[in-house]
Design a protein around this motif. Structure first.
Motif, PDB file in Angstrom:
ATOM      1  N   GLY A  72      -4.539  -8.359   2.068  1.00 59.99           N
ATOM      2  CA  GLY A  72      -4.107  -9.524   1.311  1.00 59.99           C
ATOM      3  C   GLY A  72      -3.925  -9.293  -0.173  1.00 59.99           C
ATOM      4  N   ILE A  73      -3.890  -8.033  -0.598  1.00 58.37           N
ATOM      5  CA  ILE A  73      -3.655  -7.716  -2.011  1.00 58.37           C
ATOM      6  C   ILE A  73      -2.218  -7.211  -2.159  1.00 58.37           C
ATOM      7  CG2 ILE A  73      -4.336  -6.290  -3.980  1.00 58.37           C
ATOM      8  CD1 ILE A  73      -7.140  -6.138  -2.765  1.00 58.37           C
ATOM      9  N   LYS A  74      -1.399  -7.951  -2.899  1.00 63.45           N
ATOM     10  CA  LYS A  74      -0.008  -7.556  -3.092  1.00 63.45           C
ATOM     11  C   LYS A  74       0.074  -6.434  -4.126  1.00 63.45           C
ATOM     12  CE  LYS A  74       1.828 -12.187  -2.140  1.00 63.45           C
ATOM     13  NZ  LYS A  74       2.604 -13.336  -2.700  1.00 63.45           N
ATOM     14  N   VAL A  75       0.928  -5.450  -3.836  1.00 68.79           N
ATOM     15  CA  VAL A  75       1.161  -4.349  -4.771  1.00 68.79           C
ATOM     16  C   VAL A  75       2.639  -4.365  -5.136  1.00 68.79           C
ATOM     17  CG1 VAL A  75       1.033  -1.867  -5.171  1.00 68.79           C
ATOM     18  CG2 VAL A  75      -0.690  -2.992  -3.724  1.00 68.79           C
ATOM     19  N   ARG A  76       2.951  -4.712  -6.386  1.00 67.92           N
ATOM     20  CA  ARG A  76       4.347  -4.857  -6.800  1.00 67.92           C
ATOM     21  C   ARG A  76       4.934  -3.565  -7.377  1.00 67.92           C
ATOM     22  NH1 ARG A  76       6.097  -9.737  -6.102  1.00 67.92           N
ATOM     23  NH2 ARG A  76       4.688 -11.541  -6.141  1.00 67.92           N
ATOM     24  N   GLY A  77       4.086  -2.663  -7.785  1.00 69.92           N
ATOM     25  CA  GLY A  77       4.577  -1.429  -8.391  1.00 69.92           C
ATOM     26  C   GLY A  77       4.832  -0.333  -7.371  1.00 69.92           C
ATOM     27  N   ASN A  78       4.964   0.888  -7.882  1.00 71.58           N
ATOM     28  CA  ASN A  78       5.264   2.053  -7.065  1.00 71.58           C
ATOM     29  C   ASN A  78       4.016   2.913  -6.877  1.00 71.58           C
ATOM     30  OD1 ASN A  78       8.103   1.429  -6.909  1.00 71.58           O
ATOM     31  ND2 ASN A  78       8.290   2.146  -9.031  1.00 71.58           N
ATOM     32  N   LEU A  79       4.196   4.013  -6.167  1.00 70.92           N
ATOM     33  CA  LEU A  79       3.141   5.007  -5.993  1.00 70.92           C
ATOM     34  C   LEU A  79       3.474   6.222  -6.845  1.00 70.92           C
ATOM     35  CD1 LEU A  79       2.649   4.890  -2.113  1.00 70.92           C
ATOM     36  CD2 LEU A  79       1.348   3.649  -3.857  1.00 70.92           C
ATOM     37  N   ARG A  80       2.485   6.693  -7.598  1.00 72.84           N
ATOM     38  CA  ARG A  80       2.695   7.880  -8.425  1.00 72.84           C
ATOM     39  C   ARG A  80       1.476   8.791  -8.335  1.00 72.84           C
ATOM     40  NH1 ARG A  80       2.868   7.226 -14.002  1.00 72.84           N
ATOM     41  NH2 ARG A  80       2.168   5.044 -14.045  1.00 72.84           N
ATOM     42  N   THR A  81       1.705  10.093  -8.406  1.00 71.19           N
ATOM     43  CA  THR A  81       0.597  11.043  -8.468  1.00 71.19           C
ATOM     44  C   THR A  81       0.680  11.834  -9.765  1.00 71.19           C
ATOM     45  OG1 THR A  81       1.859  12.705  -7.219  1.00 71.19           O
ATOM     46  CG2 THR A  81       0.377  11.269  -5.979  1.00 71.19           C
ATOM     47  N   VAL A  82      -0.475  12.222 -10.260  1.00 65.88           N
ATOM     48  CA  VAL A  82      -0.585  12.968 -11.517  1.00 65.88           C
ATOM     49  C   VAL A  82      -1.339  14.263 -11.223  1.00 65.88           C
ATOM     50  CG1 VAL A  82      -1.652  12.988 -13.804  1.00 65.88           C
ATOM     51  CG2 VAL A  82      -0.525  10.917 -12.963  1.00 65.88           C
ATOM     52  N   HIS A  83      -0.789  15.369 -11.702  1.00 64.69           N
ATOM     53  CA  HIS A  83      -1.414  16.672 -11.440  1.00 64.69           C
ATOM     54  C   HIS A  83      -1.680  17.471 -12.714  1.00 64.69           C
ATOM     55  CE1 HIS A  83      -0.762  16.277  -7.072  1.00 64.69           C
ATOM     56  NE2 HIS A  83       0.365  15.677  -7.411  1.00 64.69           N
ATOM     57  N   THR A  84      -1.366  16.909 -13.861  1.00 63.43           N
ATOM     58  CA  THR A  84      -1.540  17.600 -15.139  1.00 63.43           C
ATOM     59  C   THR A  84      -2.686  16.985 -15.914  1.00 63.43           C
ATOM     60  OG1 THR A  84       0.843  18.052 -15.229  1.00 63.43           O
ATOM     61  CG2 THR A  84      -0.406  18.303 -17.276  1.00 63.43           C
TER      62      THR A  84
END
Length: 508
Positions: A304-316
């Motif tokens: 029931g939690i809306k997620v409006r953004g995107n998925l991003r990963t950080v490796h630096t």
């Protein structure tokens, strides 16, 4: 531990190997009836040495490399040694070097911490800005550590924590910060054709469900239908290309599962017979940090939690400035003592690699495998291990570039036996005839329950090293390394088992 064979062999060969194993196992169910070459009027220790030599000199192993080192912990006496300074492919015996170093460096109560942060304020149920997951290499967000057996249970708990803080919507992105590790996703010297399978899962500071999809395949309702394919966890991160068919009940299963390189797609091929048991396999994922946050978002939305953004990963390192963030909560792993038990009992490669990079991150100059290896070697050299008897390239032993000697293994086992945290190390090892990779070995023999040892297998290398209690309570350390053999692997298992049974039966 690498799965021995994925290619179907002829039925005749399999039957012959099975018959050989059964016949040898029948013999192993009691003390080995080894013919002494020098008579029974010798002292018990000399008789034991004679019997061990008789087994090790098996003519079937004339073209193999066999190394053995056995020592009494009570007397520091070398009971038997053969090629003890020669180098052998370590296979999963490398795991005891990794877990021992982790235990010595961190202690049994060390716990991983995964932080959950947000980048802006929360108002009216909306988390403005990003939700950031800061990984530290924790391998325990997996079904084996979940009370329900569902690896997603941890994410459901996270969703409940967010909802308890009044959050019902995330306006920004979900960011997976995997920058704590700078290691390559695969170990040095790993084989390309192992990549799709669980024992070659990719290394990451954000790890979920052993960085694998657990696949179950069931036959269709009738011949000609495609089989049914199910995922755990259920997720859209993986797609399926299923061209397999259900065949008649009297047919042979030739089902094959794999994953193309650099893709998160399951290929299901060949045939599965009607009314036969389900087939299960764990397939590794590409980009495990992205897999982590992808499933997390699915669970958030289901909760029931809306997620409006995107998925991003950080490796630096340094790409995210945590100075301007707020920590929502921290997930804490089970203690290291439980993690090393998972490493050794099941021979879990990924967990060993995670430990190696964690050692590098905490005690080295950078979080890479090479730096982790440097720290492990430095630790071993402090025990007296010779530099020319130990070559390490990964934490699990999957690489065939790893080399150890029986003497080096003996030095490690002796050192750990005298360390204050020995019990944790000892308890992490499989027990003969009871659990782990020794569950079906030495059953109903004098060695059952009296051998604690680490197995190791890659093609043409089969190893067993650990501790055994004798009939009068004496503790022996042993390392039995067999490389470059053409004899069936079950026969090598029986050789090692028979040696252990001799030690378990021994009385001075």
């Amino acid at each position: 531990m690498k799965i021995q064979n994925r290619i179907s062999k002829s039925g005749t060969t399999l039957v012959l190997v099975f018959i050989l194993y059964i016949l040898m196992n029948m013999t192993a169910c009691s003390a080995p009836q080894v013919v002494s070459r020098t008579g029974n009027d010798m002292p018990p220790l000399d008789q034991l040495r004679d019997k061990i030599a008789y087994l090790v000199d098996d003519p079937n192993l004339f073209n193999a490399q066999v190394g053995v080192y056995i020592e009494s912990l009570e007397s520091d006496e070398t009971v038997f040694a053969r090629n003890e300074h020669k180098l052998f492919i370590s296979a999963s015996n490398m795991k005891i070097f990794t877990t021992a170093t982790a235990l010595l460096k961190f202690g049994p109560n060390f716990r991983y911490k995964t932080g959950v942060y947000h980048s802006q304020n929360v108002s009216d149920g909306i988390l403005h800005g990003d939700l950031i997951i800061r990984g530290s290499g924790d391998p325990s967000l997996a079904s084996r550590f979940s009370a329900s057996g569902d690896s997603r249970a941890f994410f459901y708990q996270w969703a409940d924590s967010l909802k308890s803080k009044g959050i019902s919507q995330i306006d920004g992105d979900i960011i997976g910060d995997a920058s704590y590790f700078q290691a390559e996703p695969l170990g040095y010297g790993w084989q390309w054709d192992d990549e799709p399978f669980w024992y070659s899962a990719q290394i990451s500071a954000l790890t979920f469900n052993d960085n694998c999809i657990d696949v179950t395949v069931l036959a269709g309702a009738q011949p000609g239908e495609p089989p049914v394919v199910r995922f755990s966890p259920p997720t859209s991160y993986f797609t399926v290309d299923n061209s397999a068919v259900t065949t008649t009940a009297d047919s042979i299963r030739t089902l094959f599962l794999t994953r193309p390189r650099l893709e998160n797609k399951l290929l299901v091929r060949n045939q599965i017979p009607l009314n036969k048991p389900k087939y299960s396999e764990s397939i590794s994922v590409e980009q495990p940090a992205l897999f982590f946050i992808h499933v997390l978002r699915e669970v958030m939305e289901e909760s029931g939690i809306k997620v409006r953004g995107n998925l991003r990963t950080v490796h630096t390192v340094g790409e995210i400035n945590y100075t301007g963030t707020s920590q929502l909560f921290t997930h804490v792993s089970p203690p290291l003592s439980e993690i090393i038990t998972a490493v050794c009992k099941r021979s879990q490669n990924l967990y060993a690699e995670q430990l190696l990079i964690t050692i590098a991150a905490e005690y080295g100059d950078n979080a890479t495998a090479a730096e982790g290896v440097r720290v492990v070697k430095s630790t071993l050299y402090g025990m007296g291990v010779a530099e020319n008897e130990f070559v390490m390239h990964d934490g699990s032993g999957l690489s065939r570039m790893n080399l150890i000697s029986p003497n080096t293994v003996g030095q490690l086992l002796r050192y750990m036996a005298r360390h204050r945290d020995f019990q944790y190390f000892y308890d992490s090892l499989p027990i003969a005839g009871v659990d782990g990779t020794l569950r079906r070995r030495m059953e109903m023999t004098p060695a059952q329950g009296k051998v604690r040892a680490k197995t190791g297998y890659v093609s043409f290398a089969r190893n067993l090293s650990g501790y055994v209690q004798s009939a009068d309570g004496e503790t022996f350390i042993f390392s039995i390394l067999v490389n470059n053999y053409l004899h069936p692997t079950p026969a090598i298992n029986l050789l090692q088992d028979r040696l252990c049974i001799l030690l378990a039966n021994f009385k001075r």
